[in-house]
Write a protein that holds these residues in place. Structure first.
Motif, PDB file in Angstrom:
ATOM      1  N   ASP A  12       0.831  -1.209   0.000  1.00  0.00           N
ATOM      2  CA  ASP A  12       0.000   0.000   0.000  1.00  0.00           C
ATOM      3  C   ASP A  12       0.865   1.259   0.000  1.00  0.00           C
ATOM      4  O   ASP A  12       1.722   1.440   0.861  1.00  0.00           O
ATOM      5  CB  ASP A  12      -0.911   0.017   1.232  1.00  0.00           C
ATOM      6  CG  ASP A  12      -1.940  -1.099   1.209  1.00  0.00           C
ATOM      7  OD1 ASP A  12      -2.667  -1.206   0.209  1.00  0.00           O
ATOM      8  OD2 ASP A  12      -2.003  -1.867   2.190  1.00  0.00           O
ATOM      9  N   GLY A  13       0.633   2.124  -0.983  1.00  0.00           N
ATOM     10  CA  GLY A  13       1.387   3.363  -1.066  1.00  0.00           C
ATOM     11  C   GLY A  13       2.728   3.223  -1.753  1.00  0.00           C
ATOM     12  O   GLY A  13       3.420   4.224  -1.964  1.00  0.00           O
ATOM     13  N   THR A  14       3.093   1.989  -2.120  1.00  0.00           N
ATOM     14  CA  THR A  14       4.356   1.747  -2.822  1.00  0.00           C
ATOM     15  C   THR A  14       4.099   1.187  -4.214  1.00  0.00           C
ATOM     16  O   THR A  14       4.585   1.720  -5.209  1.00  0.00           O
ATOM     17  CB  THR A  14       5.252   0.787  -2.017  1.00  0.00           C
ATOM     18  OG1 THR A  14       5.553   1.386  -0.746  1.00  0.00           O
ATOM     19  CG2 THR A  14       6.563   0.509  -2.753  1.00  0.00           C
ATOM     20  N   MET A  16       0.634  -0.021  -4.905  1.00  0.00           N
ATOM     21  CA  MET A  16      -0.802   0.213  -5.124  1.00  0.00           C
ATOM     22  C   MET A  16      -1.244   1.536  -4.509  1.00  0.00           C
ATOM     23  O   MET A  16      -0.869   1.861  -3.374  1.00  0.00           O
ATOM     24  CB  MET A  16      -1.621  -0.941  -4.541  1.00  0.00           C
ATOM     25  CG  MET A  16      -3.123  -0.789  -4.705  1.00  0.00           C
ATOM     26  SD  MET A  16      -4.035  -2.334  -4.397  1.00  0.00           S
ATOM     27  CE  MET A  16      -3.900  -3.109  -6.026  1.00  0.00           C
ATOM     28  N   ASP A  17      -2.052   2.266  -5.255  1.00  0.00           N
ATOM     29  CA  ASP A  17      -2.560   3.566  -4.818  1.00  0.00           C
ATOM     30  C   ASP A  17      -3.823   3.357  -3.977  1.00  0.00           C
ATOM     31  O   ASP A  17      -4.939   3.580  -4.431  1.00  0.00           O
ATOM     32  CB  ASP A  17      -2.860   4.430  -6.043  1.00  0.00           C
ATOM     33  CG  ASP A  17      -3.225   5.856  -5.676  1.00  0.00           C
ATOM     34  OD1 ASP A  17      -3.167   6.192  -4.482  1.00  0.00           O
ATOM     35  OD2 ASP A  17      -3.570   6.630  -6.591  1.00  0.00           O
ATOM     36  N   SER A  18      -3.625   2.941  -2.740  1.00  0.00           N
ATOM     37  CA  SER A  18      -4.744   2.544  -1.874  1.00  0.00           C
ATOM     38  C   SER A  18      -4.870   3.399  -0.623  1.00  0.00           C
ATOM     39  O   SER A  18      -5.684   3.099   0.256  1.00  0.00           O
ATOM     40  CB  SER A  18      -4.570   1.076  -1.469  1.00  0.00           C
ATOM     41  OG  SER A  18      -3.248   0.838  -1.017  1.00  0.00           O
ATOM     42  N   VAL A  19      -4.091   4.469  -0.530  1.00  0.00           N
ATOM     43  CA  VAL A  19      -4.067   5.276   0.688  1.00  0.00           C
ATOM     44  C   VAL A  19      -5.439   5.857   1.007  1.00  0.00           C
ATOM     45  O   VAL A  19      -5.914   5.772   2.147  1.00  0.00           O
ATOM     46  CB  VAL A  19      -3.007   6.391   0.580  1.00  0.00           C
ATOM     47  CG1 VAL A  19      -3.133   7.374   1.743  1.00  0.00           C
ATOM     48  CG2 VAL A  19      -1.605   5.787   0.555  1.00  0.00           C
ATOM     49  N   ASP A  20      -6.112   6.442   0.020  1.00  0.00           N
ATOM     50  CA  ASP A  20      -7.417   7.060   0.282  1.00  0.00           C
ATOM     51  C   ASP A  20      -8.430   6.038   0.791  1.00  0.00           C
ATOM     52  O   ASP A  20      -9.191   6.316   1.727  1.00  0.00           O
ATOM     53  CB  ASP A  20      -7.955   7.726  -0.986  1.00  0.00           C
ATOM     54  CG  ASP A  20      -7.304   9.070  -1.263  1.00  0.00           C
ATOM     55  OD1 ASP A  20      -6.537   9.554  -0.407  1.00  0.00           O
ATOM     56  OD2 ASP A  20      -7.556   9.633  -2.345  1.00  0.00           O
ATOM     57  N   ARG A  21      -8.446   4.871   0.190  1.00  0.00           N
ATOM     58  CA  ARG A  21      -9.424   3.857   0.610  1.00  0.00           C
ATOM     59  C   ARG A  21      -9.164   3.408   2.044  1.00  0.00           C
ATOM     60  O   ARG A  21     -10.101   3.187   2.819  1.00  0.00           O
ATOM     61  CB  ARG A  21      -9.389   2.666  -0.338  1.00  0.00           C
ATOM     62  CG  ARG A  21     -10.487   1.645  -0.057  1.00  0.00           C
ATOM     63  CD  ARG A  21     -10.678   0.750  -1.240  1.00  0.00           C
ATOM     64  NE  ARG A  21     -11.686  -0.267  -1.036  1.00  0.00           N
ATOM     65  CZ  ARG A  21     -12.238  -0.963  -2.016  1.00  0.00           C
ATOM     66  NH1 ARG A  21     -11.893  -0.727  -3.268  1.00  0.00           N
ATOM     67  NH2 ARG A  21     -13.139  -1.885  -1.766  1.00  0.00           N
ATOM     68  N   ILE A  22      -7.899   3.275   2.412  1.00  0.00           N
ATOM     69  CA  ILE A  22      -7.557   2.897   3.784  1.00  0.00           C
ATOM     70  C   ILE A  22      -8.011   3.980   4.761  1.00  0.00           C
ATOM     71  O   ILE A  22      -8.645   3.691   5.782  1.00  0.00           O
ATOM     72  CB  ILE A  22      -6.042   2.652   3.909  1.00  0.00           C
ATOM     73  CG1 ILE A  22      -5.634   1.416   3.109  1.00  0.00           C
ATOM     74  CG2 ILE A  22      -5.639   2.496   5.379  1.00  0.00           C
ATOM     75  CD1 ILE A  22      -4.134   1.227   2.979  1.00  0.00           C
ATOM     76  N   THR A  86      -8.502   1.382  -6.219  1.00  0.00           N
ATOM     77  CA  THR A  86      -7.145   1.130  -5.721  1.00  0.00           C
ATOM     78  C   THR A  86      -6.291   0.542  -6.851  1.00  0.00           C
ATOM     79  O   THR A  86      -5.905  -0.629  -6.807  1.00  0.00           O
ATOM     80  CB  THR A  86      -7.158   0.174  -4.514  1.00  0.00           C
ATOM     81  OG1 THR A  86      -7.826  -1.047  -4.897  1.00  0.00           O
ATOM     82  CG2 THR A  86      -7.881   0.794  -3.330  1.00  0.00           C
ATOM     83  N   PRO A  87      -5.973   1.353  -7.845  1.00  0.00           N
ATOM     84  CA  PRO A  87      -5.174   0.843  -8.968  1.00  0.00           C
ATOM     85  C   PRO A  87      -3.700   0.712  -8.594  1.00  0.00           C
ATOM     86  O   PRO A  87      -3.228   1.325  -7.627  1.00  0.00           O
ATOM     87  CB  PRO A  87      -5.355   1.935 -10.028  1.00  0.00           C
ATOM     88  CG  PRO A  87      -5.507   3.189  -9.213  1.00  0.00           C
ATOM     89  CD  PRO A  87      -6.301   2.782  -7.997  1.00  0.00           C
ATOM     90  N   GLN A 122      -5.114 -10.956  -6.677  1.00  0.00           N
ATOM     91  CA  GLN A 122      -6.048 -11.505  -7.664  1.00  0.00           C
ATOM     92  C   GLN A 122      -6.627 -10.393  -8.530  1.00  0.00           C
ATOM     93  O   GLN A 122      -6.724 -10.533  -9.755  1.00  0.00           O
ATOM     94  CB  GLN A 122      -7.172 -12.263  -6.958  1.00  0.00           C
ATOM     95  CG  GLN A 122      -8.158 -12.918  -7.916  1.00  0.00           C
ATOM     96  CD  GLN A 122      -9.207 -13.745  -7.187  1.00  0.00           C
ATOM     97  OE1 GLN A 122      -9.283 -13.744  -5.962  1.00  0.00           O
ATOM     98  NE2 GLN A 122     -10.027 -14.460  -7.935  1.00  0.00           N
ATOM     99  N   ALA A 123      -6.983  -9.277  -7.900  1.00  0.00           N
ATOM    100  CA  ALA A 123      -7.583  -8.168  -8.646  1.00  0.00           C
ATOM    101  C   ALA A 123      -6.600  -7.546  -9.635  1.00  0.00           C
ATOM    102  O   ALA A 123      -6.996  -7.095 -10.717  1.00  0.00           O
ATOM    103  CB  ALA A 123      -8.093  -7.106  -7.676  1.00  0.00           C
ATOM    104  N   SER A 124      -5.322  -7.510  -9.265  1.00  0.00           N
ATOM    105  CA  SER A 124      -4.314  -6.866 -10.117  1.00  0.00           C
ATOM    106  C   SER A 124      -3.521  -7.858 -10.960  1.00  0.00           C
ATOM    107  O   SER A 124      -2.674  -7.450 -11.763  1.00  0.00           O
ATOM    108  CB  SER A 124      -3.336  -6.064  -9.248  1.00  0.00           C
ATOM    109  OG  SER A 124      -2.666  -6.906  -8.312  1.00  0.00           O
TER     110      SER A 124
END
Length: 221
Positions: A12-14, A16-22, A86-87, A122-124
């Motif tokens: 996360d944050g490295t 995958m761009d998932s910071v906002d969702r977290i 979270t792309p 799996q998603a990515s």
């Protein structure tokens, strides 16, 4: 930096761009449990820790049963309620492909639980890039060096042959305590000033810059 045999990534944050969702899921969980939600910056700063440790950091007065309740609420919010995309970051896939072409061993050391990592893999469609991984529910939370030490042992890699890539102080402190090199990235959670305290070999502002650093033999540190 062409000499590393093993490249260990935070997720996360490295990659995958998932910071906002977290952050949004953490805030929504607090509201659902009638707690004062942390502001965006407060919630952002705990990304990288195991979920129980992150909750305890934000809400130090909670007892164990409440932390467990918050944990379940957070999982519900993140997986089933929140729809923030979270792309993978731009250039992440290209970096993984080219590191694999160079026969680098790749691993993940993440604050996610195993189920969470499997879900995003799996998603990515990225699981096949990685030779090993460590998650927060099966290891001691960052910044303890446990994740890195166990990866080195599993993959039979010496400390000087590995590098840790991460966007938080927890990643870089973990590497420092494990005795391995690190590279900080500033496009995730923590900025240059925070990351530099843990003496990384380099700090980069983009994955494109990281790509050049890891794969271009003309780059010298």
């Amino acid at each position: 930096m062409h000499h590393y045999k093993l490249v260990i990534f935070d997720w996360d944050g490295t990659l995958m761009d998932s910071v906002d969702r977290i952050v949004f899921s953490m805030q929504a969980s607090a509201i659902a449990l009638s707690l004062e939600p942390p502001c965006y910056q407060q919630a952002k700063q705990i990304i990288g820790l195991s979920l129980p440790k992150a909750i305890k950091t934000l809400f130090p007065s909670l007892h164990e049963a409440q932390i467990q309740q918050f944990t379940e609420q957070y999982k519900h919010q993140y997986v089933e309620v929140n729809t923030t995309p979270t792309p993978l970051f731009n250039d992440a896939l290209e970096l993984l492909v080219n590191l694999k072409k160079e026969n680098k061993l790749l691993a993940v050391a993440t604050g996610k639980a195993r189920a969470g990592l499997q879900r995003v893999w799996q998603a990515s469609d990225t699981e096949h890039f990685f030779h090993a991984s460590r998650c927060a529910d099966e290891s001691i939370s960052k910044p303890d060096p446990d994740m890195i030490n166990s990866l080195l042992k599993e993959l039979n890699i010496q400390k000087h042959e590995a590098v840790m890539i991460g966007d938080t102080s927890f990643d870089l402190e973990m590497a420092q305590r494990a005795g391995v090199d690190s590279i900080g990235v500033t496009y995730g959670v923590h900025d240059n000033e925070v990351l530099s305290k843990f003496q990384p070999r380099a700090i980069v502002d983009s994955l494109a810059e990281l790509h050049q650093l890891l794969l271009n033999t003309a780059v010298k540190l």
